[in-house]
Design a protein around this motif. Structure first.
Motif, PDB file in Angstrom:
ATOM      1  N   THR A 127       0.821  -1.209   0.000  1.00 43.83           N
ATOM      2  CA  THR A 127       0.000   0.000   0.000  1.00 43.83           C
ATOM      3  C   THR A 127       0.855   1.258   0.000  1.00 43.83           C
ATOM      4  O   THR A 127       1.670   1.462   0.901  1.00 43.83           O
ATOM      5  CB  THR A 127      -0.922   0.025   1.234  1.00 43.83           C
ATOM      6  N   ILE A 128       0.656   2.085  -1.034  1.00 42.95           N
ATOM      7  CA  ILE A 128       1.295   3.398  -1.107  1.00 42.95           C
ATOM      8  C   ILE A 128       0.183   4.435  -1.127  1.00 42.95           C
ATOM      9  O   ILE A 128      -0.736   4.366  -1.957  1.00 42.95           O
ATOM     10  CB  ILE A 128       2.170   3.531  -2.372  1.00 42.95           C
ATOM     11  N   ALA A 129       0.244   5.371  -0.218  1.00 44.51           N
ATOM     12  CA  ALA A 129      -0.771   6.426  -0.144  1.00 44.51           C
ATOM     13  C   ALA A 129      -0.154   7.744  -0.585  1.00 44.51           C
ATOM     14  O   ALA A 129       0.957   8.081  -0.188  1.00 44.51           O
ATOM     15  CB  ALA A 129      -1.301   6.541   1.280  1.00 44.51           C
ATOM     16  N   THR A 130      -0.859   8.452  -1.443  1.00 46.53           N
ATOM     17  CA  THR A 130      -0.409   9.773  -1.864  1.00 46.53           C
ATOM     18  C   THR A 130      -1.513  10.776  -1.590  1.00 46.53           C
ATOM     19  O   THR A 130      -2.699  10.445  -1.622  1.00 46.53           O
ATOM     20  CB  THR A 130      -0.061   9.809  -3.366  1.00 46.53           C
ATOM     21  N   THR A 131      -1.118  11.972  -1.322  1.00 49.32           N
ATOM     22  CA  THR A 131      -2.073  13.046  -1.105  1.00 49.32           C
ATOM     23  C   THR A 131      -1.418  14.366  -1.489  1.00 49.32           C
ATOM     24  O   THR A 131      -0.201  14.482  -1.520  1.00 49.32           O
ATOM     25  CB  THR A 131      -2.565  13.079   0.362  1.00 49.32           C
ATOM     26  N   GLN A 132      -2.252  15.326  -1.796  1.00 54.21           N
ATOM     27  CA  GLN A 132      -1.779  16.678  -2.059  1.00 54.21           C
ATOM     28  C   GLN A 132      -2.440  17.608  -1.058  1.00 54.21           C
ATOM     29  O   GLN A 132      -3.591  17.390  -0.664  1.00 54.21           O
ATOM     30  CB  GLN A 132      -2.124  17.111  -3.478  1.00 54.21           C
ATOM     31  N   ALA A 133      -1.706  18.598  -0.662  1.00 48.85           N
ATOM     32  CA  ALA A 133      -2.227  19.594   0.268  1.00 48.85           C
ATOM     33  C   ALA A 133      -1.789  20.964  -0.214  1.00 48.85           C
ATOM     34  O   ALA A 133      -0.765  21.104  -0.878  1.00 48.85           O
ATOM     35  CB  ALA A 133      -1.705  19.325   1.680  1.00 48.85           C
ATOM     36  N   ASP A 134      -2.589  21.949   0.092  1.00 52.06           N
ATOM     37  CA  ASP A 134      -2.200  23.330  -0.208  1.00 52.06           C
ATOM     38  C   ASP A 134      -2.785  24.223   0.860  1.00 52.06           C
ATOM     39  O   ASP A 134      -3.652  23.824   1.628  1.00 52.06           O
ATOM     40  CB  ASP A 134      -2.633  23.758  -1.608  1.00 52.06           C
TER      41      ASP A 134
END
Length: 182
Positions: A127-134
């Protein structure tokens, strides 16, 4: 008659056009090292790493004491064994300076950083989790400036960024930059 002649002769010698034009504009580039600590509530992860940072900016110096800057900051990727984060942003700041001598100034800076972050974490073998935040947050700092010539200046600076979003990072940046004053 003698008084009038003396006054007329003294006036041209006391008038010298100023070589400084206010406001003055400048541009600069810099490199720094930053420490990045974050807790990601979404991914239930945390880490601490150091990396480099590049910046480019333009500014307006209103007088010897007050300036405004618009900048771009590219924070290199920070990572540990199973996590990575990369951040960049655009800032608007103000600088209040105190001249110590003809060539040296100390200053305080504060501003607003609009930032974007890409985050990646490997939670287990599959499991690889990616997310973007700003977001947008304030920053503050202090520095010293050395004027090499009338147009070329060097800055040594420390800034603190406390970004209040999902990743809750804290960044401490030590940087050096060179400016060209028009």
């Amino acid at each position: 008659m003698a008084l009038t002649t003396t006054t007329a002769m003294a006036a041209p010698s006391s008038y010298e056009p100023s070589s400084e034009v206010n406001p003055r504009f400048y541009t600069g580039i810099g490199y720094g090292q930053y420490s990045f600590e974050f807790d990601n509530d979404d991914l239930d992860t945390e880490f601490d790493d150091d990396a480099g940072m590049l910046e480019a900016y333009v500014g307006t110096q209103l007088n010897d004491y007050w300036s405004f800057e618009l900048g771009y900051h590219n924070f290199d990727e920070v990572s540990d064994i199973d996590q990575q984060a990369e951040l960049d942003g655009v800032s608007l700041s103000t600088k209040l300076a105190l001249p110590v001598s003809e060539r040296f100034k100390v200053y305080a800076t504060a501003g607003w950083l609009e930032w974007d972050a890409d985050l990646r974490a490997q939670l287990d073998d599959l499991t690889i989790a990616t997310t973007q935040a700003d977001g947008g947050d304030v920053f503050y700092g202090a520095g010293v400036q050395f004027a090499m010539t009338e147009q070329v200046r060097f800055n040594l600076e420390y800034e603190r960024y406390e970004l209040d979003e999902q990743i809750d990072p804290e960044m401490d940046v030590a940087s050096v930059s060179v400016e060209y004053l028009f």
